[in-house]
Design a protein around this motif. Structure first.
Motif, PDB file in Angstrom:
ATOM      1  N   ALA A  60       2.017  -5.237 -36.742  1.00 21.62           N
ATOM      2  CA  ALA A  60       3.228  -6.044 -36.909  1.00 21.62           C
ATOM      3  C   ALA A  60       4.289  -5.688 -35.865  1.00 21.62           C
ATOM      4  N   ALA A  61       4.208  -4.491 -35.296  1.00 27.85           N
ATOM      5  CA  ALA A  61       5.231  -4.032 -34.358  1.00 27.85           C
ATOM      6  C   ALA A  61       4.773  -4.038 -32.895  1.00 27.85           C
ATOM      7  N   PHE A  62       3.460  -3.946 -32.666  1.00 34.36           N
ATOM      8  CA  PHE A  62       2.933  -3.796 -31.307  1.00 34.36           C
ATOM      9  C   PHE A  62       1.787  -4.764 -31.074  1.00 34.36           C
ATOM     10  N   THR A  63       1.621  -5.175 -29.811  1.00 37.21           N
ATOM     11  CA  THR A  63       0.505  -6.040 -29.457  1.00 37.21           C
ATOM     12  C   THR A  63      -0.802  -5.237 -29.504  1.00 37.21           C
ATOM     13  N   ASP A  64      -1.926  -5.958 -29.459  1.00 39.11           N
ATOM     14  CA  ASP A  64      -3.225  -5.285 -29.420  1.00 39.11           C
ATOM     15  C   ASP A  64      -3.307  -4.342 -28.222  1.00 39.11           C
ATOM     16  N   GLN A  65      -2.852  -4.802 -27.076  1.00 38.51           N
ATOM     17  CA  GLN A  65      -2.912  -3.986 -25.859  1.00 38.51           C
ATOM     18  C   GLN A  65      -2.033  -2.745 -25.989  1.00 38.51           C
ATOM     19  N   GLN A  66      -0.853  -2.902 -26.581  1.00 40.04           N
ATOM     20  CA  GLN A  66       0.020  -1.743 -26.788  1.00 40.04           C
ATOM     21  C   GLN A  66      -0.615  -0.729 -27.736  1.00 40.04           C
ATOM     22  N   ARG A  67      -1.207  -1.232 -28.819  1.00 48.85           N
ATOM     23  CA  ARG A  67      -1.847  -0.310 -29.772  1.00 48.85           C
ATOM     24  C   ARG A  67      -2.991   0.450 -29.116  1.00 48.85           C
ATOM     25  N   LEU A  68      -3.793  -0.237 -28.313  1.00 49.15           N
ATOM     26  CA  LEU A  68      -4.885   0.438 -27.627  1.00 49.15           C
ATOM     27  C   LEU A  68      -4.333   1.493 -26.661  1.00 49.15           C
ATOM     28  N   LEU A 109      -6.978   5.921 -38.429  1.00 40.84           N
ATOM     29  CA  LEU A 109      -5.768   5.298 -38.960  1.00 40.84           C
ATOM     30  C   LEU A 109      -6.121   4.516 -40.217  1.00 40.84           C
ATOM     31  N   SER A 110      -5.286   4.640 -41.217  1.00 40.70           N
ATOM     32  CA  SER A 110      -5.492   3.878 -42.449  1.00 40.70           C
ATOM     33  C   SER A 110      -5.261   2.395 -42.169  1.00 40.70           C
ATOM     34  N   ASP A 111      -5.844   1.548 -43.020  1.00 39.56           N
ATOM     35  CA  ASP A 111      -5.636   0.105 -42.887  1.00 39.56           C
ATOM     36  C   ASP A 111      -4.161  -0.244 -42.993  1.00 39.56           C
ATOM     37  N   THR A 112      -3.450   0.470 -43.862  1.00 36.55           N
ATOM     38  CA  THR A 112      -2.029   0.198 -44.067  1.00 36.55           C
ATOM     39  C   THR A 112      -1.226   0.494 -42.795  1.00 36.55           C
ATOM     40  N   LEU A 113      -1.489   1.638 -42.179  1.00 39.55           N
ATOM     41  CA  LEU A 113      -0.758   1.981 -40.959  1.00 39.55           C
ATOM     42  C   LEU A 113      -1.181   1.069 -39.810  1.00 39.55           C
ATOM     43  N   TRP A 114      -2.453   0.760 -39.706  1.00 36.94           N
ATOM     44  CA  TRP A 114      -2.916  -0.137 -38.650  1.00 36.94           C
ATOM     45  C   TRP A 114      -2.217  -1.496 -38.760  1.00 36.94           C
ATOM     46  N   ALA A 115      -2.071  -1.998 -39.982  1.00 35.67           N
ATOM     47  CA  ALA A 115      -1.381  -3.276 -40.193  1.00 35.67           C
ATOM     48  C   ALA A 115       0.091  -3.172 -39.807  1.00 35.67           C
ATOM     49  N   ALA A 116       0.725  -2.064 -40.150  1.00 33.11           N
ATOM     50  CA  ALA A 116       2.131  -1.867 -39.774  1.00 33.11           C
ATOM     51  C   ALA A 116       2.273  -1.798 -38.252  1.00 33.11           C
ATOM     52  N   ALA A 143       9.318   5.715 -35.831  1.00 36.38           N
ATOM     53  CA  ALA A 143       8.740   6.307 -37.040  1.00 36.38           C
ATOM     54  C   ALA A 143       7.271   5.907 -37.187  1.00 36.38           C
ATOM     55  N   LEU A 144       6.946   4.665 -36.845  1.00 30.19           N
ATOM     56  CA  LEU A 144       5.550   4.230 -36.886  1.00 30.19           C
ATOM     57  C   LEU A 144       4.691   5.052 -35.924  1.00 30.19           C
ATOM     58  N   LEU A 145       5.222   5.326 -34.741  1.00 35.32           N
ATOM     59  CA  LEU A 145       4.463   6.099 -33.759  1.00 35.32           C
ATOM     60  C   LEU A 145       4.275   7.541 -34.216  1.00 35.32           C
ATOM     61  N   VAL A 146       5.293   8.116 -34.836  1.00 38.50           N
ATOM     62  CA  VAL A 146       5.153   9.475 -35.383  1.00 38.50           C
ATOM     63  C   VAL A 146       4.079   9.479 -36.464  1.00 38.50           C
ATOM     64  N   ARG A 147       4.128   8.483 -37.341  1.00 33.09           N
ATOM     65  CA  ARG A 147       3.096   8.377 -38.391  1.00 33.09           C
ATOM     66  C   ARG A 147       1.707   8.201 -37.794  1.00 33.09           C
ATOM     67  N   MET A 148       1.612   7.397 -36.725  1.00 36.18           N
ATOM     68  CA  MET A 148       0.328   7.174 -36.070  1.00 36.18           C
ATOM     69  C   MET A 148      -0.244   8.491 -35.545  1.00 36.18           C
ATOM     70  N   VAL A 149       0.559   9.229 -34.801  1.00 33.27           N
ATOM     71  CA  VAL A 149       0.088  10.507 -34.258  1.00 33.27           C
ATOM     72  C   VAL A 149      -0.289  11.456 -35.386  1.00 33.27           C
ATOM     73  N   ASP A 150       0.550  11.559 -36.392  1.00 32.99           N
ATOM     74  CA  ASP A 150       0.263  12.480 -37.495  1.00 32.99           C
ATOM     75  C   ASP A 150      -1.047  12.132 -38.184  1.00 32.99           C
ATOM     76  N   GLU A 151      -1.260  10.840 -38.421  1.00 23.15           N
ATOM     77  CA  GLU A 151      -2.488  10.429 -39.102  1.00 23.15           C
ATOM     78  C   GLU A 151      -3.714  10.675 -38.227  1.00 23.15           C
ATOM     79  N   LEU A 152      -3.601  10.408 -36.936  1.00 22.32           N
ATOM     80  CA  LEU A 152      -4.719  10.673 -36.032  1.00 22.32           C
ATOM     81  C   LEU A 152      -5.028  12.166 -35.953  1.00 22.32           C
TER      82      LEU A 152
END
Length: 162
Positions: free
Chosen positions: A121-129, A111-118, A96-105
Motif C-alpha cells: 500500500a505504501a511502495f511500488t513492486d519495484q521499491q519493495r524488491l 515477511l508476514s502477509d499483513t506486513l507485505w500488504a502494508a 515505521a513500515l521499513l523498521v518493521r520490515m527489517v525487524d521481521e526479516l
C-alpha cells in the motif's frame, strides 16, 4: 578526508569478500546504486542502518551513521532509534513500515502477509524488491564484517551501547 576514509572502508570490505573467492554481481550493485535506485536516500539509509543495528554490525552502522545519515535527513535521535528495539513513535508511517520490515526479516527471514500488504500500500513492486535486496545485501555486509571482526573505523560514529 571523508571520501578517502570511505574509499579505505570499501577496500577493506571488498577485500574480505574477494579473499573468500566471491564476486559481487553487477545486478545487485545496479539495484543498490543510488543513481539507479527507485527508493529515496532516507528509505535506503533507514533499511541499511536498521539491518546493521539488528545484526550487531557496529562497523558498518558507524560508517553509515557518519557518512550518510545527515544526507538522508537523520538527526541524532533517528540514529539512536535505528539501534533501539521496537518501532520508535517518532518514525513517520512509511519509516515505521521499513523498521518493521527489517525487524521481521531479521527475526523470521520472511515477511508476514499483513506486513507485505502494508508495504504494498505504501511502495511500488519495484521499491519493495529494492528494499528487500538492500536488506539482504546488508545482511551479507554484516556477516562479513562481523565474521572477520573488522575493527571500527577511527572516524566512524560509535555504535550505541545496548
Amino acid at each position: 578526508a571523508i571520501i578517502q576514509a570511505l574509499s579505505a572502508h570499501v577496500r577493506n570490505l571488498t577485500k574480505s569478500i574477494y579473499q573468500a573467492g566471491l564476486e559481487i554481481d553487477d545486478l545487485v550493485l545496479g539495484i543498490l546504486a543510488t543513481t539507479e535506485a527507485v527508493t529515496t536516500p532516507r528509505q535506503r539509509e533507514l533499511v541499511i542502518d536498521r539491518t546493521c543495528a539488528r545484526l550487531g554490525c557496529g562497523y558498518e552502522w558507524g560508517v553509515h551513521a557518519t557518512a550518510f545519515a545527515a544526507l538522508a535527513g537523520f538527526d541524532a535521535a533517528d540514529l539512536v532509534a535505528t539501534a533501539t528495539a521496537g518501532v520508535a513513535a517518532t518514525w513517520a508511517p512509511d519509516d515505521a513500515l521499513l523498521v518493521r520490515m527489517v525487524d521481521e526479516l531479521v527475526d523470521t527471514a520472511r515477511l508476514s502477509d499483513t506486513l507485505w500488504a502494508a508495504l504494498a500500500a505504501a511502495f511500488t513492486d519495484q521499491q519493495r524488491l529494492e528494499l528487500l535486496v538492500l536488506c539482504g545485501w546488508y545482511h551479507l555486509i554484516a556477516f562479513v564484517s562481523n565474521g572477520v571482526t573488522l575493527p571500527a573505523e577511527p572516524w566512524a560514529t560509535p555504535f550505541p551501547a545496548p
